[in-house]
Design a protein around this motif. Structure first.
Motif, PDB file in Angstrom:
ATOM      1  N   LEU A 145      13.984   3.407  -3.413  1.00 34.12           N
ATOM      2  CA  LEU A 145      12.749   2.666  -3.177  1.00 34.12           C
ATOM      3  C   LEU A 145      11.829   3.391  -2.205  1.00 34.12           C
ATOM      4  O   LEU A 145      10.606   3.347  -2.349  1.00 34.12           O
ATOM      5  N   THR A 146      12.400   4.072  -1.201  1.00 33.22           N
ATOM      6  CA  THR A 146      11.537   4.778  -0.255  1.00 33.22           C
ATOM      7  C   THR A 146      10.952   6.049  -0.865  1.00 33.22           C
ATOM      8  O   THR A 146      10.043   6.648  -0.281  1.00 33.22           O
ATOM      9  N   GLU A 147      11.440   6.446  -2.031  1.00 32.99           N
ATOM     10  CA  GLU A 147      10.828   7.544  -2.785  1.00 32.99           C
ATOM     11  C   GLU A 147       9.908   7.008  -3.877  1.00 32.99           C
ATOM     12  O   GLU A 147       9.426   7.764  -4.714  1.00 32.99           O
ATOM     13  N   GLY A 148       9.683   5.686  -3.865  1.00 33.03           N
ATOM     14  CA  GLY A 148       8.756   5.066  -4.810  1.00 33.03           C
ATOM     15  C   GLY A 148       9.415   4.357  -5.964  1.00 33.03           C
ATOM     16  O   GLY A 148       8.754   3.655  -6.721  1.00 33.03           O
ATOM     17  N   GLY A 149      10.722   4.554  -6.130  1.00 28.83           N
ATOM     18  CA  GLY A 149      11.419   3.900  -7.233  1.00 28.83           C
ATOM     19  C   GLY A 149      11.220   4.607  -8.556  1.00 28.83           C
ATOM     20  O   GLY A 149      10.453   5.568  -8.680  1.00 28.83           O
ATOM     21  N   ALA A 150      11.941   4.116  -9.570  1.00 28.27           N
ATOM     22  CA  ALA A 150      11.895   4.730 -10.904  1.00 28.27           C
ATOM     23  C   ALA A 150      10.472   4.703 -11.463  1.00 28.27           C
ATOM     24  O   ALA A 150       9.736   3.729 -11.290  1.00 28.27           O
ATOM     25  N   ARG A 151      10.089   5.797 -12.166  1.00 26.08           N
ATOM     26  CA  ARG A 151       8.725   5.935 -12.686  1.00 26.08           C
ATOM     27  C   ARG A 151       8.662   5.846 -14.223  1.00 26.08           C
ATOM     28  O   ARG A 151       7.795   5.195 -14.774  1.00 26.08           O
ATOM     29  N   PHE A 152       9.568   6.534 -14.889  1.00 28.31           N
ATOM     30  CA  PHE A 152       9.370   6.816 -16.318  1.00 28.31           C
ATOM     31  C   PHE A 152      10.370   6.056 -17.182  1.00 28.31           C
ATOM     32  O   PHE A 152      11.584   6.180 -17.041  1.00 28.31           O
TER      33      PHE A 152
ATOM     34  N   VAL B 291       0.837  -1.201   0.000  1.00 29.16           N
ATOM     35  CA  VAL B 291       0.000   0.000   0.000  1.00 29.16           C
ATOM     36  C   VAL B 291       0.874   1.255   0.000  1.00 29.16           C
ATOM     37  O   VAL B 291       0.633   2.200  -0.762  1.00 29.16           O
ATOM     38  N   ALA B 292       1.914   1.256   0.856  1.00 31.22           N
ATOM     39  CA  ALA B 292       2.786   2.429   0.951  1.00 31.22           C
ATOM     40  C   ALA B 292       3.519   2.676  -0.360  1.00 31.22           C
ATOM     41  O   ALA B 292       3.649   3.821  -0.816  1.00 31.22           O
ATOM     42  N   LEU B 293       3.997   1.610  -0.991  1.00 36.04           N
ATOM     43  CA  LEU B 293       4.713   1.751  -2.259  1.00 36.04           C
ATOM     44  C   LEU B 293       3.780   2.246  -3.357  1.00 36.04           C
ATOM     45  O   LEU B 293       4.136   3.141  -4.140  1.00 36.04           O
ATOM     46  N   LYS B 294       2.570   1.697  -3.397  1.00 40.17           N
ATOM     47  CA  LYS B 294       1.594   2.115  -4.407  1.00 40.17           C
ATOM     48  C   LYS B 294       1.205   3.576  -4.209  1.00 40.17           C
ATOM     49  O   LYS B 294       1.111   4.355  -5.181  1.00 40.17           O
TER      50      LYS B 294
ATOM     51  N   ARG C   1       4.151   5.856  -5.275  1.00 34.34           N
ATOM     52  CA  ARG C   1       4.343   5.886  -6.734  1.00 34.34           C
ATOM     53  C   ARG C   1       3.222   6.630  -7.446  1.00 34.34           C
ATOM     54  O   ARG C   1       3.406   7.147  -8.551  1.00 34.34           O
ATOM     55  N   ALA C   2       2.057   6.685  -6.813  1.00 38.60           N
ATOM     56  CA  ALA C   2       0.927   7.383  -7.428  1.00 38.60           C
ATOM     57  C   ALA C   2       1.049   8.897  -7.313  1.00 38.60           C
ATOM     58  O   ALA C   2       0.395   9.643  -8.045  1.00 38.60           O
ATOM     59  N   GLN C   3       1.892   9.352  -6.408  1.00 35.14           N
ATOM     60  CA  GLN C   3       2.079  10.785  -6.223  1.00 35.14           C
ATOM     61  C   GLN C   3       2.990  11.349  -7.310  1.00 35.14           C
ATOM     62  O   GLN C   3       3.765  10.625  -7.933  1.00 35.14           O
ATOM     63  N   ASP C   4       2.883  12.651  -7.519  1.00 31.93           N
ATOM     64  CA  ASP C   4       3.831  13.295  -8.415  1.00 31.93           C
ATOM     65  C   ASP C   4       5.233  13.086  -7.876  1.00 31.93           C
ATOM     66  O   ASP C   4       5.455  13.104  -6.655  1.00 31.93           O
ATOM     67  N   LEU C   5       6.179  12.867  -8.775  1.00 35.88           N
ATOM     68  CA  LEU C   5       7.547  12.636  -8.360  1.00 35.88           C
ATOM     69  C   LEU C   5       8.064  13.853  -7.610  1.00 35.88           C
ATOM     70  O   LEU C   5       8.128  14.956  -8.171  1.00 35.88           O
TER      71      LEU C   5
END
Length: 514
Positions: free
Chosen positions: A477-484, A17-20, A23-27
């Motif tokens: 990873l604690t910032e959500g990991g790579a997005r793009f 849940v925390a990771l999702k 990652r759903a937030q703006d970088l």
């Protein structure tokens, strides 16, 4: 007791849940921080988490008395409470204060590796096993295979057989995840310095020195001087028990030839055995807490005690790995690292073995055996978590990296393990600079080689500067990991050129392409 318990299954769901959500937030503004600073929780003070308060939280007693039944009882109570769940945390402090991301890093890595498009090593099953066995008393000590070499007692054939067994177990660990480093700890016995001089003068096999015990009741936390026979003497530490292994399913113990009679400890001169030296000289690169000191005491003492000549392979300080991995938390104590990385408490004050670490593990008290095994698996899991997190931020696109190097994932990760080992070997935190660091770049560049007098060099070596550059603008990873996707493909091309400029012996073909 001010604690609450969590299961691995609950934390895995929390991590997903925390990771999702992240990652759903703006970088956000990229900081490259894996573990952010959260001041005011760890350190000295009755309202903070430190080694005394954690033990008292679980047992009601600080349990810090030497040679006492109270100390033993405290350790037994700690094990009983700490093993009652996978994760045990203080209930009087908000979870996000204790663990900056809200879930231990181990559970975050578990949730991340469940993705189908990431690296395949270690398999998710293995990291899930780490999570299930993270507790102080799990796995059961009966499930860990312990092989013991007793210097002066074990035969050449026994030592040779254990040597082959060690190599096979290390190979199995590497199959799961290439890391090229194995946890090492040394359990000491304290003896007067004057008695070490007597040991060195022993000329005949089976001669012994009975240690002067007038210092035995001194504090175990610091060197203490007293007058012995009119001369100043002091405690020194000898490596009574040398331990190598992952603490999850295997452990090698090398016990020096100490004995005890009527409460007095003696050293018995062994017959030199080349097979024991061959075994230790064949240790892989080792990782641990203050492992530099452990390696030095092994190499110097084994020679002084007449056992033979030992020169260990490379060694890596766990604090060096933490610095490379993006640890910006103000506390680097083992208590903080344990809660943040694994979610489990440590007992660093109870059961110092009361000078009994020389006793082989199969004859040792069960609580001390539990402590030994926990120390090994603690280092094993944390060191590998850091290697994984570095990989997932610098090399988040395995398809791109393997395509550029024209290889399969396992071969590429063998190179990655060698790159990390090569980068982290021979560098240590310049403590003054590290504690002043305000960002990831400054933490990494606080790592320095040492000059001949043991002082930090004025500037970091080139390999550390390369790592500092590689981690610029990466997303942890604690910032959500790579997005793009397109950004990471561009990063892969740049990283390829950096890796090509810093070759690793045996892997040149991976970076020979234009």
């Amino acid at each position: 007791m001010f604690i609450f318990r969590l299961s691995t299954e609950d934390l895995y769901q929390d991590a997903r849940v925390a990771l999702k959500r992240t990652r759903a937030q703006d970088l956000p503004q990229v900081t490259g921080t894996l573990i952010k600073n959260e001041p005011g929780v760890y350190g000295p003070g009755n309202d903070k988490l430190n080694r005394q308060s954690v033990v008292k939280m679980l047992t009601g007693s600080s349990g810090a008395k030497v040679n006492s039944a109270e100390d033993i009882d405290s350790m037994k109570e700690f094990i009983k409470v700490a093993s009652s769940a996978d994760v045990v945390l203080p209930s009087h402090i908000p979870r996000r204060k204790v663990i900056p991301f809200g879930v231990p890093l181990l559970d975050l890595v578990n949730a991340h590796l469940a993705k189908p498009d990431t690296w395949q090593f270690p398999p998710p099953k293995d990291t899930q096993d780490w999570a299930k066995n993270r507790g102080f008393a799990t796995p059961s000590i009966n499930k860990v295979t312990v092989k013991t070499v007793i210097v002066g007692t074990s035969t050449s054939e026994e030592v040779t057989g254990i040597h082959e067994w060690m190599k096979a177990r290390i190979k199995e660990d590497e199959k799961s995840m290439p890391a090229l480093m194995t946890p090492l700890t040394v359990k000491p016995v304290k003896v007067p310095r004057s008695d070490l001089a007597k040991i060195q003068k022993l000329a005949t096999v089976n001669e012994k020195v009975e240690f002067n015990d007038s210092l035995r009741d001194a504090s175990t936390d610091k060197t203490v001087s007293k007058l012995l026979e009119g001369e100043e003497d002091e405690w020194i530490c000898l490596p009574a028990n040398i331990l190598l292994g992952n603490g999850l399913d295997w452990l090698l113990s090398i016990v020096l030839p100490f004995s005890s009679k009527n409460g007095k400890i003696s050293y018995i001169k062994p017959e030199p055995m080349q097979e024991i030296c061959d075994l230790m000289n064949d240790f892989p690169a080792v990782v641990g807490v203050d492992v530099k000191d452990d390696v030095q005491v092994i190499e110097s003492t084994v020679n002084k005690l007449g056992i033979g000549r030992v020169v260990l392979n490379r060694f890596i300080e766990l604090e060096t790995l933490l610095a490379l991995g993006g640890w910006l938390h103000h506390s680097r104590s083992r208590v903080a690292v344990s809660f943040i990385m694994l979610g489990v408490p440590l007992n660093r004050v109870s059961s110092n073995a009361d000078c009994d670490w020389w006793i082989p593990l199969d004859e040792q008290r069960s609580d001390l055996k539990t402590l030994v095994i926990f120390d090994q698996k603690w280092i094993h899991i944390i060191s590998r978590l850091i290697i994984i997190c570095l990989r997932e931020e610098i090399l988040p696109d395995p398809d791109a990296m393997c395509m550029l190097s024209k290889c399969k994932q396992y071969e590429y990760l063998q190179w990655w393990a060698q790159w990390i080992l090569q980068t982290a070997t021979g560098v240590f935190p310049d403590i003054r600079k590290m504690y002043k660091a305000s960002n990831r770049y400054e933490v990494i560049t606080s790592l320095r080689a040492l000059d001949t007098s043991g002082r930090p060099m004025p500037a970091p070596p080139r390999r550390i500067m390369l790592m500092a550059e590689l981690t610029k603008n990466t997303v942890t990873l604690t910032e959500g990991g790579a997005r793009f996707f397109h950004l990471e493909r561009e990063r892969a091309m740049k990283s390829y050129q950096v890796f090509k400029s810093q070759p690793v012996f045996g892997f040149e073909s991976l970076f020979a392409h234009d």
